[in-house]
Scaffold this active site. Sequence first.
Site, mmCIF file in Angstrom:
data_model
loop_
_atom_site.group_PDB
_atom_site.id
_atom_site.type_symbol
_atom_site.label_atom_id
_atom_site.label_comp_id
_atom_site.label_asym_id
_atom_site.label_seq_id
_atom_site.Cartn_x
_atom_site.Cartn_y
_atom_site.Cartn_z
ATOM 1 C CG HIS A 166 26.099 78.615 47.111
ATOM 2 N ND1 HIS A 166 27.362 78.663 46.599
ATOM 3 C CD2 HIS A 166 25.637 79.795 46.501
ATOM 4 C CE1 HIS A 166 27.852 79.617 46.101
ATOM 5 N NE2 HIS A 166 26.744 80.375 46.012
HETATM 6 P P1 TYD Z 1 31.610 79.498 47.825
HETATM 7 O O1 TYD Z 1 30.905 80.804 47.468
HETATM 8 O O2 TYD Z 1 30.997 78.769 48.944
HETATM 9 O O3 TYD Z 1 31.925 78.834 46.602
HETATM 10 P P2 TYD Z 1 31.364 77.342 45.954
HETATM 11 O O4 TYD Z 1 29.979 77.185 46.362
HETATM 12 O O5 TYD Z 1 31.840 77.138 44.573
HETATM 13 O O6 TYD Z 1 32.033 76.184 46.794
HETATM 14 O O7 TYD Z 1 33.037 80.117 48.405
HETATM 15 C C1 TYD Z 1 34.149 79.313 48.444
HETATM 16 C C2 TYD Z 1 34.793 79.936 49.701
HETATM 17 O O8 TYD Z 1 35.396 81.184 49.453
HETATM 18 C C3 TYD Z 1 34.044 80.063 50.927
HETATM 19 O O9 TYD Z 1 34.912 79.553 51.994
HETATM 20 C C4 TYD Z 1 33.811 81.448 50.975
HETATM 21 C C5 TYD Z 1 35.073 82.200 50.247
HETATM 22 N N1 TYD Z 1 34.567 83.335 49.690
HETATM 23 C C6 TYD Z 1 35.097 84.628 50.018
HETATM 24 O O10 TYD Z 1 35.772 84.589 51.019
HETATM 25 N N2 TYD Z 1 34.594 85.813 49.334
HETATM 26 C C7 TYD Z 1 33.903 85.638 48.528
HETATM 27 O O11 TYD Z 1 33.638 86.680 47.566
HETATM 28 C C8 TYD Z 1 33.423 84.461 47.954
HETATM 29 C C9 TYD Z 1 32.523 84.344 46.633
HETATM 30 C C10 TYD Z 1 33.938 83.064 48.579
#
Ligand code: TYD
Length: 136
Positions: free
Chosen positions: A52
């Site tokens: 992303h």
């Molecule tokens: P995300 O940043 O979308 O990770 P990836 O792109 O690797 O899948 O995060 C995954 C999930 O975790 C998403 O539902 C949001 C949650 N999240 C939090 O609640 N707090 C945070 O600090 C982070 C980084 C993610």
Amino acid sequence: MPLNDCRIIELPKIADARGNLTFVEGGNHIPFDIKRVYYLYDVPGGADRGEHGHKALHQFVICMSGSFDLVLDDGFNSRRFHLNRSYFGVYVCPMMWRYLDNFSSGSVCMVMASAKYDEQDYIREKSDFLKAVGAS
Ligand code: TYD
């Protein structure tokens, strides 16, 4: 911000026969204040994470154990960083498309971030990212 602003930053390493020590000071070693730390672990073989962009978030990515690759793409050029030591990391400026892959087993990816979690700061679709940077 250009891809060149994203770079490897070497951290202080206090070598000691009892084990090495490294530290990170927000605003000193890395160009932002640290508001949040999160980490990825138990990543299964072949998995990709973090695909992303972020509108305003600054991040610093460190490999705490094992190894993985971080790929950054500003919409025009991309760069792959191989991270395999805990005394350096990669500064990721805002408006970069990124993903992590090539995780070795048992690897741990720690990320320091300039703001608390905010879904509004994410760009989830690559096509939206390319539009935003004028690359489509
Ligand atoms: P995300 O940043 O979308 O990770 P990836 O792109 O690797 O899948 O995060 C995954 C999930 O975790 C998403 O539902 C949001 C949650 N999240 C939090 O609640 N707090 C945070 O600090 C982070 C980084 C993610």
